[in-house]
Enzyme design. Sequence first.
Site, PDB file in Angstrom:
ATOM      1  N   VAL A  28       0.828  -1.274   0.117  1.00  0.00           N
ATOM      2  CA  VAL A  28       0.004  -0.089  -0.234  1.00  0.00           C
ATOM      3  C   VAL A  28       0.854   1.245  -0.150  1.00  0.00           C
ATOM      4  CG1 VAL A  28      -1.964  -0.930   1.077  1.00  0.00           C
ATOM      5  CG2 VAL A  28      -0.154   0.076   2.543  1.00  0.00           C
ATOM      6  N   CYS A  29       0.259   2.264  -0.603  1.00  0.00           N
ATOM      7  CA  CYS A  29       0.828   3.654  -0.395  1.00  0.00           C
ATOM      8  C   CYS A  29      -0.238   4.746  -0.289  1.00  0.00           C
ATOM      9  CB  CYS A  29       1.856   3.884  -1.685  1.00  0.00           C
ATOM     10  SG  CYS A  29       0.823   4.022  -3.325  1.00  0.00           S
ATOM     11  N   ALA A  30      -0.052   5.747  -0.759  1.00  0.00           N
ATOM     12  CA  ALA A  30      -1.035   6.823  -0.545  1.00  0.00           C
ATOM     13  C   ALA A  30      -2.230   6.936  -1.428  1.00  0.00           C
ATOM     14  CB  ALA A  30      -0.570   8.498  -0.601  1.00  0.00           C
TER      15      ALA A  30
END
Length: 197
Positions: free
Chosen positions: A68-70
Amino acid sequence: MTATPITSALTPDQVARRIDTLTVIDVRTPGEYASGHLPQALNIPLDDLRAALPDLKAAADRGDLLIVCASGNRSAQACATLAAEGLGAATLTGGTTEWARLGYALDRPEGGRAVWAMERQVRLAAGSMVLAGLLAGRRWGGARWVSAGIAGGLVFSAVTNTCGMAQVLSRLPHNRARACDLNTARDALRAPGAPVE
């Protein structure tokens, strides 16, 4: 028994149903991670991903990885890096931004300080440099080349789906992983069931 590797995108709803069966790796900077992350997520910044490959392989042998990231851009890059190493992983569609927008909880480390998302840091840096180049160009014509260079860099960034400015900004002290934090995340990947702080 090893789970079948996944190489896809999962929606926040799909992840919420499976969160306890996934090893969640957050590839944002430590500052972004501190501003809120998925429950049980471990922070391995994108720049440190290759160093953690042996530990990620150990975790992948036990179950599925979720990166995951932003927004999903950096996690897609991380998934591509892992796929090149023979590791399957899924990315969270829309990243932590979409996760939070849909009302799912984000964990925040105690004493953690929030840092702007990398995309916001890039917008501030690029906009400031363009504005400075234009203002300075009123007096020194050659300064407008700063603005032109930044504009060209943004176009290149969009075409190649990379961001050199984000790579530079990720090296600033507030965006860097402390060795002890990175080691803690790597230890948790090696030791199944270890508590995550």
